[in-house]
Every structure is written in structure tokens, then in C-alpha cells.
Design an enzyme around this catalytic site. Structure first.
Site, PDB file in Angstrom:
ATOM      1  N   SER A 102       0.834  -1.200   0.000  1.00 14.48           N
ATOM      2  CA  SER A 102       0.000   0.000   0.000  1.00 14.48           C
ATOM      3  C   SER A 102       0.877   1.262   0.000  1.00 14.48           C
ATOM      4  O   SER A 102       1.629   1.479  -0.942  1.00 14.48           O
ATOM      5  CB  SER A 102      -0.959  -0.053   1.198  1.00 14.48           C
ATOM      6  N   ASP A 152     -10.261  -3.974  -5.556  1.00 11.88           N
ATOM      7  CA  ASP A 152      -9.574  -3.062  -4.637  1.00 11.88           C
ATOM      8  C   ASP A 152     -10.227  -1.687  -4.693  1.00 11.88           C
ATOM      9  O   ASP A 152     -10.205  -1.026  -5.734  1.00 11.88           O
ATOM     10  CB  ASP A 152      -8.094  -2.968  -5.024  1.00 11.88           C
ATOM     11  N   HIS A 183      -8.229  -4.635  -1.059  1.00 16.92           N
ATOM     12  CA  HIS A 183      -6.921  -4.044  -0.793  1.00 16.92           C
ATOM     13  C   HIS A 183      -6.086  -4.888   0.175  1.00 16.92           C
ATOM     14  O   HIS A 183      -4.908  -4.618   0.373  1.00 16.92           O
ATOM     15  CB  HIS A 183      -7.116  -2.632  -0.228  1.00 16.92           C
TER      16      HIS A 183
END
Length: 202
Positions: A102, A152, A183
């Protein structure tokens, strides 16, 4: 930068540099390193930016909108830190593989966008495009793994495909692994990254 360094059992194995996601710490991805390359030395770094008390590697103006000036500054900060850590801990600076998730994947991607030979390879779990409208360095010797989720909500499939295009256009051999998830980081995605790294001649 606050960090953990763990000496691996194989000095010829790539050194893994770990970059956590928003709200994480330098401890978060240590199990990931063990799963992906258990004999490697590990440098796990904590981001220097706080967002509502949560560590990050650079500021953002809103969800999905990066503070570009801070991104450039923080990318240099991380680049310089890896160079210093290589000297301090005595590892091979030319054999560094980044693993980021991320926000951590975004700072690792930004290293690729801004500095030639910053990384030997990169594993980017759910990254976004760090910057647009710039010329990337030659990445023909820097393979990249992108882990992406078809559902996502933070990083759309279109964003993942755009990042793949930009890296490929700079010469990188890019492998995109798709999950039918959001995610979150899944076990099968980590396994795919481990198999990908194992298949490289590093």
C-alpha cells in the site's frame, strides 16, 4: 529512520527492504520477508510521516491524492537512508529488493520512478502510480512484481494496469498477479511473490 536490521543466513541472497502500509510499523512485514526469502538479510523501515498518529512514508492531500512535493522529498530521504544503512550494516547496496504494501509499495515505486539502479527488483503489493508526467529511469535490469486486487477500492485495476504500462515502457519486466479480492494482502499473493522472486536470477 527508525528501522530493524536482521542479518540473514545467506550473504549472497538479495537484501529485503520492507515498507509498511499506513498505520504500520517496521515490525509488520517481517513475517512477509520470512515467507518470501527466508535466508535474506532484512532492513525494515518505519515511515517518518504521521497522519492522525499513523506512520506513513509521505503525506497525502486526500485519499488517493499524493502531496507530490513531500513525495519527492521523502523518496530522497528513503533513498539516502538505504545507502547509509548499506554502509552501516555492510550489505550489498546493489542487491536490494524492496517489498512494500500500500503506502509502502508507493514509496518503493517512487524509488523506481526517480532513481536509476535504486533497487535490484521490487515487490509491490497494491501500489498506485506515484507520479505522472515524468520520464522514468532505465528499468531494463529491474524486474517488478505487482500484486493487485480486482475489487480493490483504493487502487483500481485500471491504476494497476497504468503502473504496469509505465514501468514496462521504462524497460522493466513486470509481472502482475491478480487476486479476486480488495486491498488486503492475501496468503496466495505472498506465495506468488515468493515464487516470482525465486525464479529471478539474482
Amino acid at each position: 529512520m527508525r528501522h530493524i536490521y536482521q542479518q540473514g543466513s545467506d550473504v549472497t541472497a538479495p537484501v529485503l527492504v520492507l515498507f509498511h502500509g499506513t498505520g504500520g510499523t517496521e515490525n509488520d512485514l517481517l513475517p512477509l520477508a520470512q515467507a518470501i526469502s527466508p535466508t535474506s538479510s532484512v532492513l525494515s523501515v518505519r515511515g517518518n510521516v504521521l497522519e492522525n498518529g499513523m506512520p506513513r512514508f509521505f503525506r497525502r492531500l486526500a485519499e488517493g491524492i499524493f502531496d507530490e512535493e513531500d513525495l519527492i522529498f521523502r523518496t530522497k530521504e528513503v533513498y539516502d537512508f538505504i545507502n547509509e544503512a548499506a554502509t552501516e550494516h555492510g550489505f550489498d547496496r546493489s542487491n536490494v529488493v524492496a517489498i512494500g504494501y500500500s503506502n509502502g509499495a508507493n514509496i518503493a515505486g517512487s524509488l523506481l520512478f526517480h532513481y536509476p539502479n535504486a533497487l535490484r527488483a521490487a515487490i509491490l503489493h497494491h501500489p498506485m502510480v506515484p507520479r505522472r508526467g515524468i520520464t522514468l529511469p532505465d528499468l531494463s535490469d529491474t524486474p517488478v512484481f505487482i500484486g493487485a486486487g480486482k475489487n480493490d477500492p483504493i487502487c483500481s485495476p485500471e491504476e494497476s494496469e497504468e503502473l504496469e504500462r509505465l514501468l514496462s515502457d521504462a524497460g522493466s519486466d513486470v509481472h502482475v498477479h491478480w487476486e479476486n479480492s480488495g486491498h488486503q494482502l492475501t496468503r496466495s499473493e505472498v506465495f506468488a511473490a515468493a515464487e516470482w522472486l525465486k525464479g529471478l536470477s539474482l
